[in-house]
Design a protein around this motif. Structure first.
Motif, short mmCIF file in Angstrom:
data_model
loop_
_atom_site.label_atom_id
_atom_site.label_comp_id
_atom_site.label_asym_id
_atom_site.label_seq_id
_atom_site.Cartn_x
_atom_site.Cartn_y
_atom_site.Cartn_z
N LYS A 102 -42.40 -7.45 27.11
CA LYS A 102 -42.00 -9.02 27.55
C LYS A 102 -43.46 -9.60 26.66
O LYS A 102 -43.29 -10.42 25.97
N ARG A 103 -44.64 -9.03 26.99
CA ARG A 103 -45.99 -9.52 26.10
C ARG A 103 -45.84 -9.55 24.79
O ARG A 103 -46.04 -10.41 24.02
N GLU A 104 -45.55 -8.47 24.23
CA GLU A 104 -45.24 -8.26 22.83
C GLU A 104 -44.08 -9.27 22.05
O GLU A 104 -44.33 -9.56 21.15
N TRP A 105 -43.21 -9.26 22.98
CA TRP A 105 -42.09 -10.23 22.51
C TRP A 105 -42.34 -11.66 22.52
O TRP A 105 -42.37 -12.25 21.49
N ARG A 106 -43.14 -12.16 23.34
CA ARG A 106 -43.90 -13.39 23.45
C ARG A 106 -44.93 -13.86 22.22
O ARG A 106 -44.79 -14.75 21.56
N MET A 107 -45.50 -12.61 21.98
CA MET A 107 -46.74 -12.74 21.06
C MET A 107 -45.87 -12.72 19.35
O MET A 107 -46.18 -13.58 18.90
N PHE A 108 -44.99 -12.04 19.28
CA PHE A 108 -44.04 -11.90 18.12
C PHE A 108 -43.48 -13.36 17.82
O PHE A 108 -43.34 -13.80 16.77
N MET A 109 -42.77 -14.13 19.07
CA MET A 109 -42.23 -15.12 18.92
C MET A 109 -43.02 -16.32 18.64
O MET A 109 -42.74 -17.29 17.95
N ASP A 110 -44.13 -16.13 19.36
CA ASP A 110 -45.19 -17.38 18.94
C ASP A 110 -45.44 -17.26 17.54
O ASP A 110 -45.75 -18.33 16.93
N ALA A 111 -45.67 -16.01 17.00
CA ALA A 111 -46.19 -15.85 15.58
C ALA A 111 -44.71 -16.39 14.66
O ALA A 111 -45.33 -17.26 13.70
N VAL A 112 -43.88 -16.04 14.97
CA VAL A 112 -42.57 -16.52 14.12
C VAL A 112 -42.48 -17.92 14.24
O VAL A 112 -42.24 -18.73 13.18
N ASN A 113 -42.67 -18.68 15.34
CA ASN A 113 -42.42 -19.89 15.68
C ASN A 113 -43.55 -20.85 14.70
O ASN A 113 -43.28 -21.88 14.08
N GLU A 114 -44.81 -20.08 14.71
CA GLU A 114 -45.69 -20.77 14.08
C GLU A 114 -45.56 -20.95 12.86
O GLU A 114 -45.90 -21.93 11.91
N LEU A 115 -45.11 -19.71 12.04
CA LEU A 115 -44.73 -19.58 10.64
C LEU A 115 -43.70 -20.57 10.49
O LEU A 115 -43.63 -21.52 9.28
N LEU A 116 -42.68 -20.87 11.26
CA LEU A 116 -41.50 -21.96 11.06
C LEU A 116 -41.81 -23.15 11.39
O LEU A 116 -41.26 -24.04 11.09
#
Length: 107
Positions: free
Chosen positions: A90-104
């Motif tokens: 869950k932590r990894e998923w949230r970090m991944f999503m934050d990084a993708v959202n930042e790029l988007l």
């Protein structure tokens, strides 16, 4: 989005989705496969091998329970290792999503 990209995204998130469902309550594989969620419905051909692997990895325990509508059902529940894996994923998923959202630009 092409169908193959959707399928790959769902497959990549499937274990996390199953862990999330089992963190709420124990369940049997057919019920998990049919659960209407945003992770999408997955057939038994996908869920049963995943459940076997998760059991072999010590993430879930099982118990058999009688069923009113057929043979006994194998219920899965998270082990302490499964709860730890869920928290980490869950932590990894949230970090991944934050990084993708930042790029988007969606942060």
């Amino acid at each position: 989005m092409t169908e193959s990209i959707q399928i790959q995204l769902k497959k990549g998130a499937l274990e996390l989705c199953v862990l999330a469902l089992l963190a709420r309550r124990e369940s049997y594989a057919y019920e998990i496969a049919r659960h209407p969620s945003r992770c999408g419905r997955h057939g038994e051909g996908t869920i049963y091998p995943l459940m076997r692997r998760m059991q072999n990895d010590g993430l879930v325990d099982t118990r058999l329970a009688e069923s009113n509508s057929g043979p006994p059902r194998k219920y899965y529940r998270l082990t302490p290792a499964g709860r730890t894996a869920f928290a980490a994923q869950k932590r990894e998923w949230r970090m991944f999503m934050d990084a993708v959202n930042e790029l988007l630009g969606d942060s």
